[in-house]
Design a protein around this motif. Structure first.
Motif, mmCIF file in Angstrom:
data_model
loop_
_atom_site.group_PDB
_atom_site.id
_atom_site.type_symbol
_atom_site.label_atom_id
_atom_site.label_comp_id
_atom_site.label_asym_id
_atom_site.label_seq_id
_atom_site.Cartn_x
_atom_site.Cartn_y
_atom_site.Cartn_z
ATOM 1 N N LEU A 1 -76.000 84.045 67.924
ATOM 2 C CA LEU A 1 -75.238 83.723 66.715
ATOM 3 C C LEU A 1 -76.073 83.963 65.456
ATOM 4 O O LEU A 1 -75.693 83.531 64.369
ATOM 5 C CB LEU A 1 -74.771 82.262 66.752
ATOM 6 C CG LEU A 1 -73.818 81.876 67.887
ATOM 7 C CD1 LEU A 1 -73.417 80.409 67.770
ATOM 8 C CD2 LEU A 1 -72.597 82.773 67.905
ATOM 9 N N VAL A 2 -77.199 84.654 65.616
ATOM 10 C CA VAL A 2 -78.084 84.936 64.486
ATOM 11 C C VAL A 2 -77.724 86.268 63.833
ATOM 12 O O VAL A 2 -77.614 86.376 62.610
ATOM 13 C CB VAL A 2 -79.555 84.933 64.933
ATOM 14 C CG1 VAL A 2 -80.468 85.334 63.778
ATOM 15 C CG2 VAL A 2 -79.944 83.571 65.483
ATOM 16 N N ASP A 3 -77.522 87.289 64.653
ATOM 17 C CA ASP A 3 -77.236 88.638 64.149
ATOM 18 C C ASP A 3 -75.831 88.670 63.540
ATOM 19 O O ASP A 3 -74.834 88.544 64.247
ATOM 20 C CB ASP A 3 -77.353 89.646 65.297
ATOM 21 C CG ASP A 3 -77.260 91.088 64.812
ATOM 22 O OD1 ASP A 3 -76.923 91.290 63.635
ATOM 23 O OD2 ASP A 3 -77.522 91.996 65.622
ATOM 24 N N ASP A 4 -75.773 88.809 62.226
ATOM 25 C CA ASP A 4 -74.482 88.822 61.537
ATOM 26 C C ASP A 4 -74.155 90.195 60.945
ATOM 27 O O ASP A 4 -73.309 90.320 60.064
ATOM 28 C CB ASP A 4 -74.448 87.763 60.436
ATOM 29 C CG ASP A 4 -75.623 87.904 59.462
ATOM 30 O OD1 ASP A 4 -76.413 88.859 59.622
ATOM 31 O OD2 ASP A 4 -75.756 87.056 58.562
ATOM 32 N N THR A 5 -74.826 91.243 61.442
ATOM 33 C CA THR A 5 -74.556 92.592 60.919
ATOM 34 C C THR A 5 -73.188 93.098 61.349
ATOM 35 O O THR A 5 -72.578 93.911 60.663
ATOM 36 C CB THR A 5 -75.649 93.569 61.398
ATOM 37 O OG1 THR A 5 -75.749 93.513 62.835
ATOM 38 C CG2 THR A 5 -77.001 93.198 60.804
ATOM 39 N N ASP A 6 -72.708 92.634 62.506
ATOM 40 C CA ASP A 6 -71.387 93.018 62.993
ATOM 41 C C ASP A 6 -70.521 91.761 63.027
ATOM 42 O O ASP A 6 -70.586 90.977 63.977
ATOM 43 C CB ASP A 6 -71.500 93.653 64.389
ATOM 44 C CG ASP A 6 -70.167 94.210 64.902
ATOM 45 O OD1 ASP A 6 -69.111 93.754 64.407
ATOM 46 O OD2 ASP A 6 -70.186 95.070 65.799
ATOM 47 N N GLN A 7 -69.725 91.550 61.980
ATOM 48 C CA GLN A 7 -68.936 90.328 61.860
ATOM 49 C C GLN A 7 -67.898 90.200 62.976
ATOM 50 O O GLN A 7 -67.615 89.096 63.440
ATOM 51 C CB GLN A 7 -68.252 90.283 60.494
ATOM 52 C CG GLN A 7 -69.208 90.017 59.339
ATOM 53 C CD GLN A 7 -69.807 88.619 59.395
ATOM 54 O OE1 GLN A 7 -69.157 87.654 59.790
ATOM 55 N NE2 GLN A 7 -71.075 88.515 59.032
ATOM 56 N N LYS A 8 -67.331 91.329 63.412
ATOM 57 C CA LYS A 8 -66.339 91.266 64.490
ATOM 58 C C LYS A 8 -66.986 90.799 65.788
ATOM 59 O O LYS A 8 -66.421 89.972 66.518
ATOM 60 C CB LYS A 8 -65.685 92.626 64.709
ATOM 61 C CG LYS A 8 -64.603 92.610 65.793
ATOM 62 C CD LYS A 8 -63.986 93.963 66.029
ATOM 63 C CE LYS A 8 -62.871 93.886 67.076
ATOM 64 N NZ LYS A 8 -63.317 93.304 68.355
ATOM 65 N N LYS A 9 -68.171 91.309 66.057
ATOM 66 C CA LYS A 9 -68.886 90.912 67.273
ATOM 67 C C LYS A 9 -69.188 89.415 67.247
ATOM 68 O O LYS A 9 -69.002 88.714 68.251
ATOM 69 C CB LYS A 9 -70.179 91.716 67.399
ATOM 70 C CG LYS A 9 -71.015 91.362 68.622
ATOM 71 C CD LYS A 9 -72.299 92.187 68.650
ATOM 72 C CE LYS A 9 -73.196 91.751 69.800
ATOM 73 N NZ LYS A 9 -74.479 92.499 69.796
ATOM 74 N N ARG A 10 -69.632 88.918 66.086
ATOM 75 C CA ARG A 10 -69.921 87.486 65.988
ATOM 76 C C ARG A 10 -68.636 86.685 66.165
ATOM 77 O O ARG A 10 -68.635 85.650 66.854
ATOM 78 C CB ARG A 10 -70.554 87.155 64.642
ATOM 79 C CG ARG A 10 -70.727 85.651 64.472
ATOM 80 C CD ARG A 10 -71.195 85.280 63.086
ATOM 81 N NE ARG A 10 -72.636 85.268 63.023
ATOM 82 C CZ ARG A 10 -73.319 84.618 62.068
ATOM 83 N NH1 ARG A 10 -72.675 83.956 61.136
ATOM 84 N NH2 ARG A 10 -74.618 84.642 62.043
ATOM 85 N N ALA A 11 -67.542 87.126 65.552
ATOM 86 C CA ALA A 11 -66.267 86.419 65.700
ATOM 87 C C ALA A 11 -65.829 86.391 67.159
ATOM 88 O O ALA A 11 -65.325 85.372 67.645
ATOM 89 C CB ALA A 11 -65.205 87.079 64.826
ATOM 90 N N ASP A 12 -66.033 87.511 67.871
ATOM 91 C CA ASP A 12 -65.679 87.565 69.294
ATOM 92 C C ASP A 12 -66.515 86.572 70.097
ATOM 93 O O ASP A 12 -66.006 85.895 71.005
ATOM 94 C CB ASP A 12 -65.886 88.979 69.836
ATOM 95 C CG ASP A 12 -64.868 89.982 69.298
ATOM 96 O OD1 ASP A 12 -63.808 89.540 68.820
ATOM 97 O OD2 ASP A 12 -65.152 91.195 69.354
#
Length: 662
Positions: A315-326
Motif C-alpha cells: 500500500l506504499v507504491d501509489d504510482t498506479d492509482q488503479k492498482k492501489r484501488a484494486d
C-alpha cells in the motif's frame, strides 16, 4: 553497522477471555453497545471506545431509535476517509432481535470515488429528499457546512466517526469550528465516536464548555480485551537499531504472524527518502518474489527459510492509482473475511484507523510516532478478536542515538517519548481500580477492584469525579507529552518534585477551572492510579504485595506519602537501560544531564525544607559537583535561590535609590 541488543516488551498483559464484550443480548447488542443505547436520549453523545468494540453498530442502534422514537428526520454519518464508509453500509439488525434494519441506499453512500463538488451537491440533495440516512467523508461534510446555514441541520442526527480528527490538523480544526456553529444554530443531535482516548494530542477537540454539553460513554480497553473469546495476551515492545532500519527489520519481522508493517514518513529521520526502495528491502527480508496478481496487486513471495508462499499487499507504491484501488478493494472484500487472503501488509499512512483486518497479529511500526492517537489506532489494528489468534503484538523499531551524528538530543527525546507512550498504553490496557480513603478501624477486606490508601483524598466534587471517570487517561497523555515531564520521567528530577510540582502544574494548565483542593485530589488520583498500574503485584497466601521503589509493600499498608516517593513513570529509563548497549546508555544519560529540567520557583520552594534536613544530617551544604544526583540537584536549587535572593536585594536597592532621588 546494525545492532539490536535484544527484544524488549514494555507491556505484557494477559486477559481472562470472559466473552463478556462479544456476547450479545436479546436485541443483538454487545456490552459496549448496551451502554451507549442506554444513553440514546442524549442530544450530544460522546462515545469513547476501543477499535473493534462495535461503535459503528452502536451508532446504528441509537440513530434508528432517534428516527423512529425521538422525532429525528435524517441521519448523517461522517467518516475521515472513504475506505471506512463500508463500516456503515446496510446491516440487517432485525435478525438479531432489533426492531429495525440499518439501510443506506447506493446513491446515499458518498464514500465512492468522485469530485468533492459533486458530493456536496448530493449532500444538499439528500437534505431536501425523503431519504433518512447518508454516509459521507469529513471533507464532504466540511464543504457542505460552508454552503449551508446552521438551521439546515434542524431535525438531523449528525454522527462523526473518529472524532479526534476534528482537531487533528488545520483543515479539521475548520470542521470543529463549523461543528460548533451548527451546535449553536440548530437543534441537531450529535453522536461523536472515537477509538482514541486522546483528544487531538495537542489541541483539544472541544473546549471545556463545549465538552460539558456532551454525555460521555466510556468503554475502556481492559473491558474490551478482557471480554474477548480468543485473544489472550497483548505485548507492546521496542527494538532499537543502529544504521538503516532496512538492515534491521528482518530481525523483528516474524513471518509466521499476520503482520502490518508501517514504514516511516519520508520526512522523518528514519526514512531513507526512497519509500519504493524501502518496500523492496522489506520484500527481500521476506524472500523471493514469485508473481504479482494483475487483478489484486497481491505479491506472492516464497519464504526465504521455509519455502512457503506468503501473500503481501503493497500500500506504499501509489504510482498506479488503479492498482492501489484494486488492492484496497481486495483487502476490504476478501482478505478481511478469509484468513489466507493476505499475510503481510506494507503501508505508509494507511491501514490504521478504521482498517478492518481481524486476522492481524503483529503491528510493526518503524520510527517514533509523536501522536498517541496514531499509536493507539495502530495497536487497535491487531487487537480484534479472531479465531486462532491468541496473542497480539505491537513493535516499535526505533533508531538508537549515535554520538557521531548531530541529532543526538532529538533521538534521545524520541526514545524517551516512545517509551513513556508505551507506559501510557500499559495504563490504558490494565484493569481499573477504585481508590478509597483508608480510615482508622477499617477492616482489611476490600471489594474486588477497590484499594484503600491512608491519607488519600477522594474526589469531593462532581467535576473531579467526571474527569476521573472519563478523562484520566487523556490527562495522563497530556502529562507524558509535556517536554519537562519527559525529562523528569527519565530520572533527572526526584519523584516528590515530579509528583508534587510538575504534575499539579500541568493539571492547572489543563483544567484552569479547578481550585487548589480539586487540583490536589486529581493529582493524587493520577499518581496513585499510575503507580499501582505500573507496580508488580504478587499474592502471598491471602496477602497482596506491590513492588514500589525496588521493594514489595503490603497493599493494605500503603499510604499517600509512600506513593508520592515513587516516580510513576520511572520505568521509562529502566526499560531503555535494559534495551541498549552500555555505550548507547552513556550517550542517553549524558544527553539527559545536559538538558536536565531547569529549576523553577515551585520546585525550589517545595525542596527547600528537604535541603535543610539534608544539610543538618550531612553537616554541610550540598555540593553541585557531587556524583549523587539528589545532592547535585539540591545544590542547584540552593544556587537558584541564592541568585533569586540577590536579584531581589538588587531590586530593593534600586527602589530605595529611586525613592531617595524623588
Amino acid at each position: 553497522m546494525n545492532t539490536i541488543k535484544k527484544p524488549m516488551n514494555v507491556v505484557d498483559v494477559t486477559y481472562a477471555r470472559t466473552k463478556a464484550s462479544v456476547n450479545t443480548d436479546a436485541l443483538g447488542m454487545r456490552e459496549m453497545q448496551q451502554r451507549v443505547f442506554a444513553r440514546r436520549d442524549a442530544q450530544h453523545l460522546l462515545v469513547k471506545a476501543p477499535p473493534a468494540s462495535g461503535k459503528s453498530r452502536a451508532l446504528m442502534f441509537v440513530a434508528l431509535d432517534k428516527l423512529y422514537n425521538q422525532g429525528r428526520k435524517k441521519v448523517i454519518v461522517a467518516v475521515p476517509e472513504r475506505s471506512i464508509g463500508g463500516s456503515f453500509s446496510s446491516t440487517k439488525l432485525t435478525s438479531n432481535g432489533f426492531f429495525a434494519d440499518w439501510e443506506i441506499k447506493e446513491e446515499r453512500n458518498l464514500c465512492d470515488p468522485g469530485s468533492s463538488q459533486g458530493k456536496v451537491g448530493a449532500f444538499i440533495d439528500f437534505l431536501d429528499s425523503s431519504d433518512a440516512t447518508l454516509v459521507c467523508t469529513h471533507a464532504t461534510l466540511r464543504f457542505a457546512f460552508e454552503k449551508l446555514a446552521p438551521e439546515a441541520f434542524n431535525g438531523t442526527v449528525l454522527a462523526i466517526d473518529e472524532f479526534h480528527h476534528v482537531s487533528a490538523d488545520t483543515e479539521a480544526n475548520r470542521l470543529g469550528a463549523l461543528l460548533r456553529e451548527v451546535m449553536n444554530g440548530s437543534d441537531v443531535h450529535i453522536v461523536a465516536m472515537t477509538g482514541s482516548y486522546f483528544r487531538g494530542d495537542s489541541v483539544p477537540v472541544l473546549s471545556a464548555e463545549d465538552e460539558a454539553r456532551f454525555t460521555p460513554v466510556t468503554f475502556n480497553y481492559y473491558d474490551q480485551l478482557n471480554g474477548y473469546e480468543h485473544l489472550r495476551s497483548l505485548g507492546i515492545g521496542h527494538h532499537f537499531y543502529q544504521g538503516r532500519y532496512t538492515d534491521a527489520i528482518g530481525e523483528v519481522l516474524h513471518l509466521d504472524r499476520k503482520t502490518i508493517v508501517h514504514i516511516p514518513n519520508v520526512n522523518s529521520g528514519e526514512s531513507t527518502k526512497d519509500k519504493i526502495e524501502e518496500v523492496g528491502f522489506i520484500i527481500d527480508a521476506i524472500g523471493h518474489v514469485e508473481s504479482t496478481d494483475p487483478d489484486t496487486g497481491i505479491i506472492s513471495i516464497r519464504h526465504k527459510d521455509t519455502g512457503a508462499i506468503l501473500r503481501v499487499a503493497d500500500l506504499v507504491d501509489d504510482t498506479d492509482q488503479k492498482k492501489r484501488a484494486d488492492t484496497l478493494h481486495y483487502l476490504s472484500r476478501v482478505a478481511s473475511k478469509e484468513r489466507e487472503g493476505v499475510d503481510i501488509i506494507i503501508a505508509l499512512g494507511m491501514a490504521k484507523e478504521g482498517f478492518d483486518w481481524p486476522f492481524a497479529e503483529h503491528a510493526l511500526t518503524v520510527g517514533y510516532r509523536a501522536s498517541l492517537t496514531e499509536v493507539i489506532q495502530i495497536i487497535g489494528r491487531v487487537t480484534r478478536d479472531s479465531p486462532g489468534k491468541e496473542h497480539a503484538q505491537f513493535t516499535n523499531l526505533i533508531a538508537e542515538p549515535d554520538a557521531t551524528q548531530g541529532e543526538v538530543k532529538v533521538s534521545v527525546n524520541n526514545m524517551l517519548k516512545a517509551i513513556t507512550a508505551s507506559l501510557l498504553m500499559e495504563q490504558v490496557l490494565a484493569q481499573n481500580f477504585t481508590f478509597k480513603t483508608k480510615n482508622t478501624g477499617d477492616d482489611d477486606v476490600n471489594p474486588p477492584g477497590v484499594i484503600k490508601i491512608k491519607g488519600f483524598k477522594e474526589p469531593s466534587s462532581e467535576r473531579v469525579k467526571q474527569i476521573v471517570e472519563t478523562d484520566l487517561n487523556d490527562l495522563k497523555a497530556t502529562i507524558l507529552q509535556d517536554d519537562t515531564f519527559a525529562k523528569a520521567a527519565a530520572g533527572s528530577v526526584d519523584p516528590e518534585t515530579t509528583n508534587k510540582v510538575l504534575i499539579p502544574k500541568i493539571i492547572r494548565e489543563r483544567y484552569p477551572d479547578l481550585d487548589e483542593n480539586q487540583v490536589e485530589e486529581l493529582r493524587q488520583q493520577v499518581v496513585v492510579d499510575s503507580v499501582i498500574k505500573n507496580g508488580e503485584v504478587r499474592e502471598v497466601g491471602d496477602k497482596r504485595f506491590i513492588k514500589m521503589s525496588e521493594k514489595f509493600v503490603n497493599i493494605d499498608d500503603i499510604n499517600i506519602n509512600l506513593i508520592d516517593s515513587v516516580n510513576p513513570f520511572q520505568r521509562a529509563f529502566e526499560v531503555i537501560s535494559k534495551s541498549v548497549t552500555p555505550s548507547v546508555l552513556r550517550i542517553i544519560q549524558d544527553t539527559i544531564t545536559a538538558t536536565r529540567v531547569e529549576v523553577t520557583e515551585e520546585e525550589a520552594l517545595a525542596l527547600f525544607p528537604k535541603i535543610q534536613n539534608w544539610a543538618k544530617v550531612a553537616g554541610r551544604r550540598p555540593n553541585v559537583r557531587s556524583e549523587d544526583s539528589t545532592e547535585k540537584r539540591y545544590a542547584e536549587v540552593l544556587l537558584f535561590l541564592q541568585r533569586k535572593k540577590q536579584e531581589h536585594q538588587a531590586a530593593q536597592r534600586a527602589m530605595e535609590m529611586v525613592g531617595e532621588d524623588t
